[in-house]
Design a protein around this motif. Structure first.
Motif, PDB file in Angstrom:
ATOM      1  N   ASP A 194      -9.079 -23.360  -0.463  1.00  0.00           N
ATOM      2  CA  ASP A 194      -8.827 -23.002  -1.867  1.00  0.00           C
ATOM      3  C   ASP A 194      -9.770 -23.770  -2.785  1.00  0.00           C
ATOM      4  O   ASP A 194      -9.525 -23.882  -3.981  1.00  0.00           O
ATOM      5  CB  ASP A 194      -7.367 -23.329  -2.222  1.00  0.00           C
ATOM      6  CG  ASP A 194      -7.036 -24.815  -2.015  1.00  0.00           C
ATOM      7  OD1 ASP A 194      -7.779 -25.503  -1.276  1.00  0.00           O
ATOM      8  OD2 ASP A 194      -6.047 -25.293  -2.594  1.00  0.00           O
ATOM      9  N   ARG A 195     -10.843 -24.336  -2.221  1.00  0.00           N
ATOM     10  CA  ARG A 195     -11.747 -25.144  -3.046  1.00  0.00           C
ATOM     11  C   ARG A 195     -12.587 -24.257  -3.958  1.00  0.00           C
ATOM     12  O   ARG A 195     -12.886 -23.111  -3.620  1.00  0.00           O
ATOM     13  CB  ARG A 195     -12.689 -25.965  -2.153  1.00  0.00           C
ATOM     14  CG  ARG A 195     -12.000 -27.012  -1.306  1.00  0.00           C
ATOM     15  CD  ARG A 195     -13.000 -27.636  -0.355  1.00  0.00           C
ATOM     16  NE  ARG A 195     -13.650 -26.619   0.485  1.00  0.00           N
ATOM     17  CZ  ARG A 195     -14.704 -26.862   1.256  1.00  0.00           C
ATOM     18  NH1 ARG A 195     -15.248 -28.067   1.283  1.00  0.00           N
ATOM     19  NH2 ARG A 195     -15.242 -25.894   1.985  1.00  0.00           N
ATOM     20  N   ASP A 196     -13.014 -24.842  -5.051  1.00  0.00           N
ATOM     21  CA  ASP A 196     -13.870 -24.134  -5.988  1.00  0.00           C
ATOM     22  C   ASP A 196     -15.324 -24.429  -5.624  1.00  0.00           C
ATOM     23  O   ASP A 196     -16.012 -25.168  -6.328  1.00  0.00           O
ATOM     24  CB  ASP A 196     -13.530 -24.607  -7.420  1.00  0.00           C
ATOM     25  CG  ASP A 196     -14.340 -23.867  -8.461  1.00  0.00           C
ATOM     26  OD1 ASP A 196     -14.875 -22.778  -8.129  1.00  0.00           O
ATOM     27  OD2 ASP A 196     -14.450 -24.368  -9.590  1.00  0.00           O
TER      28      ASP A 196
ATOM     29  N   CYS B  14      -4.313 -14.546  -1.755  1.00  0.00           N
ATOM     30  CA  CYS B  14      -4.492 -15.667  -0.816  1.00  0.00           C
ATOM     31  C   CYS B  14      -3.218 -16.494  -0.694  1.00  0.00           C
ATOM     32  O   CYS B  14      -2.808 -16.860   0.410  1.00  0.00           O
ATOM     33  CB  CYS B  14      -5.636 -16.570  -1.258  1.00  0.00           C
ATOM     34  SG  CYS B  14      -7.251 -15.835  -0.979  1.00  0.00           S
ATOM     35  N   GLU B  15      -2.613 -16.775  -1.850  1.00  0.00           N
ATOM     36  CA  GLU B  15      -1.369 -17.562  -1.818  1.00  0.00           C
ATOM     37  C   GLU B  15      -0.307 -16.831  -1.007  1.00  0.00           C
ATOM     38  O   GLU B  15       0.439 -17.446  -0.229  1.00  0.00           O
ATOM     39  CB  GLU B  15      -0.841 -17.815  -3.240  1.00  0.00           C
ATOM     40  CG  GLU B  15      -1.703 -18.738  -4.095  1.00  0.00           C
ATOM     41  CD  GLU B  15      -1.715 -20.192  -3.612  1.00  0.00           C
ATOM     42  OE1 GLU B  15      -0.747 -20.603  -2.942  1.00  0.00           O
ATOM     43  OE2 GLU B  15      -2.705 -20.899  -3.900  1.00  0.00           O
TER      44      GLU B  15
ATOM     45  N   SER C  35      -6.674 -14.947  -5.851  1.00  0.00           N
ATOM     46  CA  SER C  35      -5.896 -16.148  -5.526  1.00  0.00           C
ATOM     47  C   SER C  35      -4.446 -15.793  -5.220  1.00  0.00           C
ATOM     48  O   SER C  35      -3.831 -16.388  -4.341  1.00  0.00           O
ATOM     49  CB  SER C  35      -5.965 -17.156  -6.676  1.00  0.00           C
ATOM     50  OG  SER C  35      -7.256 -17.706  -6.711  1.00  0.00           O
TER      51      SER C  35
ATOM     52  N   ARG D 207      -3.822 -27.186   2.518  1.00  0.00           N
ATOM     53  CA  ARG D 207      -4.856 -26.748   1.570  1.00  0.00           C
ATOM     54  C   ARG D 207      -6.082 -27.633   1.734  1.00  0.00           C
ATOM     55  O   ARG D 207      -5.982 -28.866   1.690  1.00  0.00           O
ATOM     56  CB  ARG D 207      -4.346 -26.880   0.136  1.00  0.00           C
ATOM     57  CG  ARG D 207      -3.304 -25.885  -0.213  1.00  0.00           C
ATOM     58  CD  ARG D 207      -2.684 -26.195  -1.567  1.00  0.00           C
ATOM     59  NE  ARG D 207      -1.468 -25.419  -1.719  1.00  0.00           N
ATOM     60  CZ  ARG D 207      -1.459 -24.166  -2.178  1.00  0.00           C
ATOM     61  NH1 ARG D 207      -2.578 -23.586  -2.564  1.00  0.00           N
ATOM     62  NH2 ARG D 207      -0.332 -23.506  -2.253  1.00  0.00           N
TER      63      ARG D 207
ATOM     64  N   TYR E 241      -6.137 -23.530   4.487  1.00  0.00           N
ATOM     65  CA  TYR E 241      -6.484 -22.618   3.386  1.00  0.00           C
ATOM     66  C   TYR E 241      -7.608 -23.235   2.554  1.00  0.00           C
ATOM     67  O   TYR E 241      -7.400 -24.259   1.898  1.00  0.00           O
ATOM     68  CB  TYR E 241      -5.210 -22.378   2.556  1.00  0.00           C
ATOM     69  CG  TYR E 241      -5.413 -21.631   1.254  1.00  0.00           C
ATOM     70  CD1 TYR E 241      -6.478 -20.738   1.079  1.00  0.00           C
ATOM     71  CD2 TYR E 241      -4.527 -21.806   0.194  1.00  0.00           C
ATOM     72  CE1 TYR E 241      -6.653 -20.052  -0.101  1.00  0.00           C
ATOM     73  CE2 TYR E 241      -4.680 -21.124  -0.998  1.00  0.00           C
ATOM     74  CZ  TYR E 241      -5.763 -20.256  -1.141  1.00  0.00           C
ATOM     75  OH  TYR E 241      -5.931 -19.593  -2.332  1.00  0.00           O
TER      76      TYR E 241
ATOM     77  N   LYS F 153     -13.015 -16.202  -4.176  1.00  0.00           N
ATOM     78  CA  LYS F 153     -13.158 -16.419  -5.627  1.00  0.00           C
ATOM     79  C   LYS F 153     -11.876 -16.990  -6.220  1.00  0.00           C
ATOM     80  O   LYS F 153     -10.983 -16.240  -6.628  1.00  0.00           O
ATOM     81  CB  LYS F 153     -13.530 -15.095  -6.309  1.00  0.00           C
ATOM     82  CG  LYS F 153     -14.108 -15.287  -7.684  1.00  0.00           C
ATOM     83  CD  LYS F 153     -15.011 -14.161  -8.080  1.00  0.00           C
ATOM     84  CE  LYS F 153     -15.762 -14.525  -9.339  1.00  0.00           C
ATOM     85  NZ  LYS F 153     -16.400 -13.369  -9.958  1.00  0.00           N
ATOM     86  N   THR F 154     -11.826 -18.310  -6.261  1.00  0.00           N
ATOM     87  CA  THR F 154     -10.592 -18.955  -6.721  1.00  0.00           C
ATOM     88  C   THR F 154     -10.319 -18.679  -8.201  1.00  0.00           C
ATOM     89  O   THR F 154      -9.170 -18.751  -8.648  1.00  0.00           O
ATOM     90  CB  THR F 154     -10.662 -20.482  -6.519  1.00  0.00           C
ATOM     91  OG1 THR F 154     -11.906 -20.945  -6.987  1.00  0.00           O
ATOM     92  CG2 THR F 154     -10.496 -20.856  -5.069  1.00  0.00           C
TER      93      THR F 154
ATOM     94  N   ASN G  61     -10.628 -18.185   0.523  1.00  0.00           N
ATOM     95  CA  ASN G  61     -10.524 -17.535  -0.790  1.00  0.00           C
ATOM     96  C   ASN G  61     -11.938 -17.467  -1.374  1.00  0.00           C
ATOM     97  O   ASN G  61     -12.524 -18.496  -1.727  1.00  0.00           O
ATOM     98  CB  ASN G  61      -9.603 -18.371  -1.688  1.00  0.00           C
ATOM     99  CG  ASN G  61      -9.398 -17.748  -3.063  1.00  0.00           C
ATOM    100  OD1 ASN G  61     -10.167 -16.878  -3.485  1.00  0.00           O
ATOM    101  ND2 ASN G  61      -8.364 -18.206  -3.752  1.00  0.00           N
TER     102      ASN G  61
ATOM    103  N   SER H 236      -8.397 -28.199  -0.307  1.00  0.00           N
ATOM    104  CA  SER H 236      -8.689 -28.993  -1.512  1.00  0.00           C
ATOM    105  C   SER H 236      -7.994 -30.352  -1.454  1.00  0.00           C
ATOM    106  O   SER H 236      -8.423 -31.308  -2.086  1.00  0.00           O
ATOM    107  CB  SER H 236      -8.243 -28.240  -2.762  1.00  0.00           C
ATOM    108  OG  SER H 236      -6.848 -28.007  -2.688  1.00  0.00           O
TER     109      SER H 236
END
Ligand code: 5CA
Length: 439
Positions: A382-384, A364-365, A361, A2, A380, A354-355, A352, A4
């Motif tokens: 997954d950051r905002d 995506c997961e 999400s 990830r 991945y 739009k987390t 992603n 993030s």
């Protein structure tokens, strides 16, 4: 992985100290960090690529019949005195004294040490031939370390050493390495051309450098254009067969580095429209040097007739850490790196869009899990953060595929699959995209 949680310190600005594109992109993508002049730490993303390249080198060495071992980085000065290179190597060698005032050095190469290891146990022609290699850090106190990992002071090298009874045997080993180098570089998506070269401090009278054509290369090179077109991976190699015809095919056309260049011969042998005069990056260098080290170090074997002769040797280097930069020089665009798939740090970048959106999400997961389950390496995002930033970072780090999932596409039942190499995009169902990436 990830994003993030991943340690990938990308830079928005172009670092002023970097003069060539691979150095700039490696810094911007958070692959390396300079520790001191010509010495780098490899951060997670860069380290993954380094390991990928190392593994391809290893597989092709093994395929050619070489055996891996590991020698230390620190060597004793005494051994180098015996070969006469302790003084000859000059200020490029990093000399160290231990607490007992013993003189040591950080190895710039390993001819002496491997000869000493060999000589301790091999006494007869029956134990020949042998090829022994390792992949180990080297230190050369270069006058001008520059271009990031391309000309470092500390760098990772694969060095292989061959031992044979006579010249013919040594030439067979040389040919094996010659051919295995062609395969090794081709597997990384590189076109490396073998060129006649000077031998420098390693010595000997037969030597080829493997050169990748690139404007930022440090070597000036001259060759026949047909060499650039040869397809290397098309034929399966039998390393027990006679490889001389294949090597002859490559060496019959003009290809020389600056030191060996002969203008008259170049113009005589190569038609004007086939002359290539460019710059290049040396990614490998092979040498035959006969008994240069076995003589002074006393590495002798008995022949079938009972005579004692010094063993014939060659050495074969590949710049593993330099290759990370060389691949980028050969494969990038205005937006960043474009990794050839076999050396890419991850195969897929999953974005992603739009987390905060639960359905997005969730999709995506699901995709992340499915890709990992199928063994496809995925980073991945997954950051905002804004979509634009995600796209820019993903292009910068150059993963071969981008799988982009957003709420608007999901409403229509589609995701976007982008190929980094040419930017080609397709809107397809998530299932088809996953099938494509794992097939
Ligand atoms: N002992 C021989 C062959 S095993 C040897 O040392 N050869 S060499 O000097 O040509 O180095 C082998 C390869 O290491 C080169 O082709 C180059 O790709 C890489 N290399 C050499 N110096 C550096 C450096 N300063 N930084 C990065 N890579 C280097």
């Amino acid at each position: 992985m990830r994003l993030s949680a991943y340690f990938m310190p990308t830079l928005k600005e172009t670092p002023a100290e970097a003069q060539i594109v691979s150095h700039r992109l490696m810094l911007r993508a958070g692959m390396i960090r300079q520790a001191s002049a010509g010495i780098y730490s490899w951060l997670p993303l860069g380290f993954r690529v380094l390991k990928r390249i190392e593994q391809i080198v290893r597989e092709e060495q093994d395929r050619a019949g070489a055996q891996e071992l590991l020698m230390p980085t620190i060597q004793s000065a005494d051994l180098w005195r015996q070969s006469g290179r302790y003084d000859a190597y000059g200020p490029e060698m990093l000399r160290i004294t231990d607490r007992h005032e013993r003189e040591m050095l950080y190895g710039p190469t390993n001819e002496e040490l491997i000869t000493e290891i060999f000589k301790a146990s091999v006494k007869s022609y029956r134990d020949l031939p042998r090829m022994l290699y390792h992949i180990q850090w080297k230190f050369r106190d270069e006058v001008r370390p520059r271009f990031g990992v391309m000309r470092g002071r500390e760098f990772l090298m694969k060095d292989n050493y061959s031992f044979d009874l006579d010249y013919d045997g040594a030439k067979r080993a040389y040919n094996k390495m010659f051919v295995s180098y062609l395969r090794t570089f081709a597997r990384m998506g590189l076109k490396a051309i073998p060129m006649e070269a000077e031998t420098g401090p390693i010595g000997g009278n037969l030597s080829h450098e493997f050169i990748i054509l690139a404007d930022t290369g440090e070597s000036e090179v001259f060759c026949h254009r047909d060499l650039v077109e040869f397809d290397v991976l098309a034929t399966e190699i039998d390393y027990d067969a006679d490889l001389a015809p294949l090597v002859d095919r490559w060496t019959s056309l003009y290809a020389r580095t600056d030191d060996k260049h002969d203008k008259a011969a170049f113009e005589r042998e190569v038609p004007a429209d086939k002359r290539v005069h460019r710059r290049g990056i040396e990614v490998g260098h092979i040498f035959y040097f006969g008994t240069k080290y076995s003589d002074p170090l006393g590495a002798l074997v008995t022949t079938p007739d009972g005579d004692q002769v010094a063993v014939h040797m060659g050495s074969y280097g590949i710049g593993v850490s330099r290759l990370v930069g060389a691949v980028i020089e050969a494969s990038h665009d205005d937006n960043g790196i474009v990794w050839p798939e076999p050396v890419a740090p991850f195969k897929v970048g999953l974005i992603n869009l739009k987390t905060a959106d639960g359905a997005c999400s969730k999709a995506c997961e699901g995709a992340y899990g499915a890709l990992r389950e199928a063994g496809a390496e995925v980073l991945y995002d997954d950051r905002d953060v804004r979509a634009g930033e995600k796209f820019a970072d993903m292009d910068l780090i150059g993963l071969p595929w981008q799988l982009v999932i957003g709420p608007r596409g999901l409403d229509k039942g589609v995701v976007e699959l982008k190929r980094r190499r040419d930017g080609a995009r397709e809107e397809i169902s998530l299932e088809s995209a996953l099938a494509r990436l794992t097939g």
